[in-house]
Design a protein around this motif. Structure first.
Motif, PDB file in Angstrom:
ATOM      1  N   ALA A   1       0.821  -1.218   0.000  1.00  0.00           N
ATOM      2  CA  ALA A   1       0.000   0.000   0.000  1.00  0.00           C
ATOM      3  C   ALA A   1       0.853   1.265   0.000  1.00  0.00           C
ATOM      4  CB  ALA A   1      -0.943   0.011   1.198  1.00  0.00           C
TER       5      ALA A   1
ATOM      6  N   VAL B   1      -3.562   3.078  -4.224  1.00  0.00           N
ATOM      7  CA  VAL B   1      -5.028   3.120  -4.113  1.00  0.00           C
ATOM      8  C   VAL B   1      -5.656   3.401  -5.477  1.00  0.00           C
ATOM      9  CG1 VAL B   1      -6.982   4.330  -3.076  1.00  0.00           C
ATOM     10  CG2 VAL B   1      -4.982   3.773  -1.683  1.00  0.00           C
TER      11      VAL B   1
ATOM     12  N   VAL C   1      -4.565  -1.311   2.925  1.00  0.00           N
ATOM     13  CA  VAL C   1      -4.168   0.017   3.403  1.00  0.00           C
ATOM     14  C   VAL C   1      -3.977   0.017   4.919  1.00  0.00           C
ATOM     15  CG1 VAL C   1      -4.924   2.405   3.681  1.00  0.00           C
ATOM     16  CG2 VAL C   1      -5.166   1.269   1.465  1.00  0.00           C
ATOM     17  N   HIS C   2      -4.959  -0.486   5.646  1.00  0.00           N
ATOM     18  CA  HIS C   2      -4.879  -0.427   7.112  1.00  0.00           C
ATOM     19  C   HIS C   2      -4.103  -1.618   7.693  1.00  0.00           C
ATOM     20  CE1 HIS C   2      -7.513   3.003   7.222  1.00  0.00           C
ATOM     21  NE2 HIS C   2      -8.480   2.350   6.586  1.00  0.00           N
TER      22      HIS C   2
ATOM     23  N   LEU D   1      -8.421   6.454   2.646  1.00  0.00           N
ATOM     24  CA  LEU D   1      -7.511   5.434   2.125  1.00  0.00           C
ATOM     25  C   LEU D   1      -6.297   6.066   1.479  1.00  0.00           C
ATOM     26  CD1 LEU D   1     -10.147   2.978   0.612  1.00  0.00           C
ATOM     27  CD2 LEU D   1      -8.763   2.615   2.666  1.00  0.00           C
ATOM     28  N   HIS D   2      -6.506   7.103   0.678  1.00  0.00           N
ATOM     29  CA  HIS D   2      -5.377   7.801   0.060  1.00  0.00           C
ATOM     30  C   HIS D   2      -4.481   8.417   1.130  1.00  0.00           C
ATOM     31  CE1 HIS D   2      -7.892   7.677  -3.623  1.00  0.00           C
ATOM     32  NE2 HIS D   2      -6.730   7.733  -4.247  1.00  0.00           N
TER      33      HIS D   2
ATOM     34  N   ALA E   1      -2.523   5.662   2.984  1.00  0.00           N
ATOM     35  CA  ALA E   1      -1.554   5.000   2.100  1.00  0.00           C
ATOM     36  C   ALA E   1      -0.345   5.887   1.839  1.00  0.00           C
ATOM     37  CB  ALA E   1      -2.226   4.619   0.778  1.00  0.00           C
TER      38      ALA E   1
END
Length: 464
Positions: A157, A163, A206-207, A318-319, A322
Motif C-alpha cells: 500500500a 489506491v 491500506v490499514h 484510504l489515500h 496510504a
C-alpha cells in the motif's frame, strides 16, 4: 471445499512422486493456494488457483535440474485432478497467477519468487497474494514462502498510486463485461461479489500495513475484523456480510444446477430461462412468487452493494493513510514522541499526553482515533499553532465522544478531519465557538456551509 481441494492436491502430488521417483528425489515442492482456495471460500465448481515453489532436495547441487524435476512433478500433479474420467473432472487446477503468468516458468525457487515481487510485480499481484496460503507439498518450504512474501504484501500500500491502481483495476473489470450480460452478472458487475471483495481487500491492504489483525485471506473474517476495529461502521459491515452470503448462495446454486462454472443468472427470455429462475428462487426460499421475489431481492442486494462499495472503496481516508511513510500509519506512543518533535510541536510532551488520552484503550472510539491521528498530526503541523489545535481536538472529541455520528463522520469523510485540524490550529475564536457548541462540527461536512458570505449580508443579518 478448500480443505478437500488441498487434500486432493496433496494426494495428486504423492501420485506424481510415486510415478517418477527419480525426479522426486531431486527437489522439494510446495503448493501455494491462491484465490478462493487460498481464502478458504472455494466454489462447488471452481478452478483451484495455485503457485509452485521448489528447492533442490538435500544433497542436490544442480538447481536447474531440481527446477526441471519440480516442473515435471507440478505438471503431473495438476493433471491428476483435472483429468476427465468416467466420473468427470474433479477440479481444474490453474497456475496462471504465478509470476509472469502463463509466460513465466511453472516452478521457481523461493529466491526467484522474492526477486520477482521485489522488482517487477504489479499492484494487482500483491492484491492476489493477500489470499496466498501453503496448502500442499513440503510444509517447511511453504512456510518459508509465506514468511518471505507476506511482508511484501502488507507493504504494497506504500507504493506510488497504490489506491488509484486498485480503483482503476476495478473500473476496468466492469468496463469489459459484455453489455448483454451486465444485467445478469452476479460476480463482476457493479453490485456483485467483486465489489464486496475489492472493498474489503483495499481496506485490508491500506490499514493492514499497521494492523496485523486485518491480515486474513477470508472475506467474511476480514470484514468482521474491519468492523470490530472501527475501520468500517457496524451497519455497513453487516450489510456487506449479508449481501456476500446472499450472492455466494446464488452463485453456488447456479453452479450446482448443471455443474458448470457460471456467474450469470438465467436469461428470462431464453426457452428455459424462466424455469431455471423459478427453480433458483424456490431453492432460495421464495416459494410464493419465486421469479418475481428472487429478482426483487437480488436487485435490492445489488443496490446496497453498489452504495456501500462507493462509500468504502473510494473513501478519501484510504489515500491519506496510504501516503503515510512506512511505520507511521499507526503510531505507538513511543513513536509519536519522536514524530511530534519532528513535526514542529512546541511542547511534544504535552502533545503526547493529548494523544495518549485520544488513542489509548480498547474502545471503538480509541480504535478509530488510532487510525485518524497519524494522518491528522501532519495537518495539525501545517497549521500556525499545532499544539493548540491538538489540544482543542482532544477537547472537542471528549465533548462529542459519546455521540455516535462524530467519529463516524471523521472516518467516513476525511475532509471534515482535515478542516478541523486546520481550523483548530489557526483560530482561537473558532475553537472557542466549537467548544461551546461541539455539534457544529457537522457544518464542516457541507461545502455550501463553508462558502464565504458577503459582508453586506452579514451586516444585515447582524442588524436584524
Amino acid at each position: 471445499l478448500a480443505d478437500l481441494a488441498a487434500a486432493v492436491l496433496d494426494a495428486a502430488l504423492a501420485i506424481a512422486r510415486a510415478q517418477d521417483p527419480e525426479q522426486a528425489a531431486l527437489c522439494r515442492l510446495a503448493v501455494i493456494g491462491m484465490g478462493k482456495c487460498g481464502g478458504r471460500e472455494l466454489n462447488y465448481v471452481s478452478d483451484v488457483d495455485v503457485v509452485f515453489v521448489a528447492e533442490p532436495a538435500e544433497g542436490v547441487e544442480d538447481e536447474q535440474a531440481a527446477m526441471r524435476a519440480g516442473a515435471r512433478l507440478a505438471a503431473e500433479m495438476m493433471r491428476v485432478p483435472s483429468e476427465t474420467g468416467r466420473e468427470g473432472t474433479l477440479w481444474q487446477v490453474d497456475a496462471a497467477l504465478r509470476p509472469e503468468g502463463k509466460n513465466g516458468p511453472l516452478v521457481r525457487p523461493l529466491s526467484g519468487h522474492v526477486s520477482y515481487y521485489q522488482r517487477w510485480a504489479k499492484t494487482w499481484e500483491f492484491q492476489a497474494l493477500l489470499k496466498a496460503r501453503p496448502i500442499a507439498g513440503d510444509t517447511a518450504l511453504g512456510a518459508a514462502y509465506a514468511a518471505e512474501i507476506e511482508p511484501m504484501v502488507w507493504r504494497a500500500a506504500g507504493r506510488d498510486n497504490f489506491v488509484d491502481d486498485v480503483q482503476s483495476m476495478r473500473r476496468r473489470v466492469v468496463a469489459h463485461i459484455p453489455t448483454a450480460e451486465s444485467e445478469r452478472e452476479i460476480k463482476l458487475s457493479r453490485g456483485g461479489l467483486r465489489d464486496i471483495e475489492f472493498s474489503v481487500q483495499l481496506l485490508q491492504l491500506v490499514h493492514g500495513r499497521a494492523d496485523p489483525a486485518l491480515r486474513s485471506g477470508n472475506t467474511l473474517a476480514a470484514l468482521e475484523t474491519l468492523s470490530e476495529k472501527g475501520y468500517v461502521g457496524r451497519e455497513d459491515a453487516a450489510g456487506l456480510a449479508d449481501a456476500y452470503r446472499f450472492l455466494r448462495r446464488v452463485e453456488h446454486l447456479l453452479q450446482l444446477s448443471r455443474l458448470r462454472r457460471t456467474h450469470l443468472l438465467p436469461d428470462p427470455g431464453s426457452p428455459d430461462g424462466s424455469e431455471q429462475l423459478r427453480r433458483l428462487g424456490r431453492a432460495l426460499g421464495y416459494t410464493a412468487n419465486p421469479v418475481t421475489d428472487f429478482m426483487a431481492a437480488w436487485r435490492r442486494v445489488a443496490a446496497d452493494v453498489r452504495r456501500l462499495h462507493e462509500k468504502l472503496f473510494y473513501r478519501p481516508l484510504l489515500h491519506a493513510v496510504a501516503r503515510l511513510p512506512e511505520g507511521e500509519a499507526r503510531l505507538t506512543l513511543e513513536q509519536a514522541g519522536e514524530r511530534l518533535s519532528a513535526l514542529g510541536f512546541a511542547d511534544p510532551s504535552g502533545a503526547l499526553r493529548h494523544l495518549d488520552a485520544l488513542i489509548s484503550g480498547v474502545s471503538r472510539r480509541a480504535a478509530i482515533q488510532r487510525t485518524l491521528m497519524p494522518v491528522m498530526l501532519g495537518w495539525f503541523a501545517d497549521a500556525p499553532d499545532p499544539d493548540a489545535g491538538l489540544l482543542a481536538f482532544r477537547q472537542v472529541s471528549e465533548a462529542l465522544g459519546g455521540t455516535p455520528w462524530y467519529l463516524r463522520l471523521l472516518r467516513d469523510d476525511i475532509r471534515v478531519a482535515e478542516r478541523m485540524a486546520w481550523v483548530l490550529g489557526t483560530s482561537r475564536y473558532v475553537t472557542e465557538l466549537l467548544l461551546r457548541a461541539p455539534e457544529a462540527v457537522g457544518v464542516l461536512a457541507d461545502n455550501a456551509d463553508l462558502v464565504q458570505r458577503p459582508t453586506r449580508a452579514l451586516e444585515a443579518e447582524a442588524e436584524g
